[in-house]
Design an enzyme around this catalytic site. Structure first.
Site, PDB file in Angstrom:
ATOM      1  CB  THR A 114      54.946   6.480  13.813  1.00  0.00           C
ATOM      2  OG1 THR A 114      55.950   5.509  14.138  1.00  0.00           O
ATOM      3  CG2 THR A 114      55.037   7.641  14.763  1.00  0.00           C
ATOM      4  CG  HIS A 115      56.042   2.861  11.159  1.00  0.00           C
ATOM      5  ND1 HIS A 115      56.208   3.616  10.022  1.00  0.00           N
ATOM      6  CD2 HIS A 115      57.103   3.115  11.936  1.00  0.00           C
ATOM      7  CE1 HIS A 115      57.335   4.301  10.121  1.00  0.00           C
ATOM      8  NE2 HIS A 115      57.895   4.025  11.277  1.00  0.00           N
ATOM      9  CB  CYS A 116      49.573   1.325  13.724  1.00  0.00           C
ATOM     10  SG  CYS A 116      50.562   0.127  14.616  1.00  0.00           S
ATOM     11  CG  LEU A 117      47.881   1.062   7.809  1.00  0.00           C
ATOM     12  CD1 LEU A 117      47.394   0.069   6.764  1.00  0.00           C
ATOM     13  CD2 LEU A 117      48.391   2.302   7.142  1.00  0.00           C
TER      14      LEU A 117
END
Length: 117
Positions: A114-117
């Site tokens: 979820t917190h990866c671009l």
């Protein structure tokens, strides 16, 4: 949350596995070691024992927390499970170039972190 629209298929020996627009499995239950090998091959990665160790850590993390780890939690999980040397970011970058968290999750049959671009 991943879209349920099918964008393409990964063709295995016996089945077609539906993938989303970014190449992640639409149905996590479609994952198998053969699927992992094919996904890795698409990325130019030949899976070694060290890759499989990290894949197991990723899948265990997902089973415990119901999400794929971003880079920092991945480093911590690998360090805890496999030791400090294998938990270093540089080691993970060598195994899964570019973004170990994203590439590793994809090959491990998990959703995009979820917190990866």
């Amino acid at each position: 949350m991943a879209s349920t629209e099918i964008y393409r298929y990964l063709h295995t020996t016996h089945v077609q596995v539906p993938l989303d627009a970014e190449g992640y499995l639409i149905n996590l239950g479609d994952w198998s070691p053969d699927v992992a090998r094919m996904m890795a091959a698409e990325e130019g990665i030949e899976l070694s024992d060290e890759h499989w160790e990290v894949i197991r850590v990723l899948r265990d993390f997902y089973a415990r927390f119901e999400q794929a780890p971003a880079m920092r939690p991945l480093v911590k999980a690998v360090t805890k499970a496999l030791g400090e040397e294998k938990g270093r970011s540089i080691h993970l970058m060598h195994l899964f170039p570019g973004s170990p968290a994203k590439r590793g999750a994809r090959i491990a049959g998990l959703p995009k972190p979820t917190h990866c671009l």
